[in-house]
Scaffold this active site. Structure first.
Site: not given
Ligand code: DSN
Length: 415
Positions: A198, A224, A227, A55, A53, A233
């Site tokens: 985008d 993203t 692609k 954050e 973790y 991903r």
């Protein structure tokens, strides 16, 4: 904890993964938003970083033990900045949709207007389609392409003057032409709108220098990483320094919790790969390959939307060939060629059985396929569509496809 291998501990999942690997290896992956990551990217995804973790952001975490996580995330940020010429980068968005939502939350108040492309003209669900939650919070208005299939800049300007949007949004998931960012920026400046691109589909082509780069021009650029960029991903937001604080606060703590640092490490690796000269050659070949497919399909009288392709994809209206998009997708699936059914501009049919198919060359180009293979593939696509419903004929094409793919092994070290 169990220490046995996946194969020994859970043969059900193991077998499903192996079958999917075989499907990827033996077929022609032509969904334009898909690609094949390198073994190094796969290794990072399956690394111990998934256990942590973290954050917060590098140097400012809420948890202890983040010194190596910070190294990883800082490398990812620095490489992304270098790759796209970005002032500020946030690599934590879990994927493209959360990246876009984080931007809306950062910059808009409920009821504010966003001017984005209509979905059937190549836009994206997260650009304000009525089925999304975002469309309940913000006022999305939509521009379209013109009769020649190009973005109608006059109409876009008229709409901007009329609706006074807070954000003008470009970047598409089925549009196949170049984007004139300077002209859109000029329209945005005229009405005082923030510019957002985008670039999820074309990020790799931009990184490889094969398409215009909005990052130096636009305020906000989302993408993203899985692609054309050929990474894991995931998502990413790039922005001008003046938006950095708001964007970071919006991603965390505004919208997301702990970042997925195994993905962030894999992003960093993909960016390193994309900075190499080979990646430029790869992206050049993606475009050469789509041009051959375009020519070959045009010769066979296919109706190509938007007048052809300047990027990695083609949107094709298959109804003049006597099939719907769904029927064409099913026939091609049976022939070992994976594409997706897709709406065409102002499609009279439904999203689940639209008029078009969308196909692209990023994944088959990663396998090393070139112009000669594209000619064979165009022939098979045409034969499969012409013979939809004839399962024996489609199985025959699938066999030829499998023969071809054997010459372009995908993951030889992952047997
Ligand atoms: N699902 C992606 C695509 O296929 O274009 C967009 O989110």
């Amino acid at each position: 904890m169990h220490t046995s291998s996946l194969k020994d501990f859970d043969s059900d999942i193991y077998q499903s993964i192996k079958k999917e690997q075989q499907r990827q290896e033996e077929g022609l992956e032509m969904i334009p938003s898909e690609n094949f990551v390198s073994p190094a990217v796969l290794e990072a995804l399956g690394s111990v970083l998934t256990n942590k973790y973290s954050e917060g952001y590098p140097g400012k975490r809420y948890y202890g033990g983040c010194e190596f996580i910070d190294e990883v995330e800082t490398l990812a940020i620095d490489r992304a900045k270098q790759l796209f010429g970005a002032e500020h980068v946030n690599v934590q968005p879990l994927s493209g949709a959360p990246a876009n939502v984080a931007v809306y939350f950062a910059l808009l108040k409920p009821g504010d207007t966003v001017l984005g492309m209509d979905l059937s003209h190549g836009g994206h669900l997260t650009h304000g389609h009525p089925v999304t939650y975002m469309a309940k919070i913000y006022n999305f208005v939509r521009y379209k392409t013109n009769a020649e299939g190009l973005i109608d800049l006059d109409n876009l300007r008229q709409m901007a003057l009329e609706h006074k949007p807070k954000i003008i949004l470009v970047g598409y998931s089925a549009y196949s032409r170049e984007i004139e960012y300077e002209k859109i920026k000029a329209i945005a400046d005229e009405v005082g709108a923030i510019t957002m691109a985008d670039i999820a589909h074309i990020a790799g082509l931009i990184a490889g220098g094969q398409m215009n780069n909005p990052v130096p021009i636009f305020d906000i650029v989302t993408t993203t990483t899985h692609k054309t960029l050929r990474g894991p991903r995931g998502g990413m937001i790039m922005c001008k320094e003046k938006f950095a604080k708001d964007i970071d606060k919006s991603v965390f703590p505004g919208f997301q919790g702990g970042p997925h640092e195994n993905n962030i490490a894999a992003k960093a690796i993909a960016f390193k790969e994309a900075l190499e000269p080979e990646f430029k050659e790869y992206t050049k070949q993606i475009k050469k390959n789509i041009k051959v497919l375009e020519e070959e399909l045009r010769k066979r009288d296919y109706k190509l939307c938007f007048g052809g392709s300047d990027n990695h994809l083609l949107l094709i209206d298959v109804t003049p060939k006597g099939v719907s998009g769904k029927e064409a997708q099913i026939a091609l699936d049976k022939a070992g060629i994976t594409v997706n059914k897709n709406m065409i501009p102002d499609d009279p049919r439904s999203p689940m059985d639209p008029s078009g198919i969308r196909l692209g060359t990023p994944a088959i180009t990663t396998r090393g396929m070139k112009e000669e293979e594209m000619k064979m593939i165009a022939t098979w696509i045409d034969e499969a569509i012409a013979n939809h419903g004839d399962d024996a004929k489609l199985a025959g094409i699938k066999q030829q496809v499998a023969e071809l793919t054997k010459k372009f092994p995908l993951y030889p070290t992952l047997k």
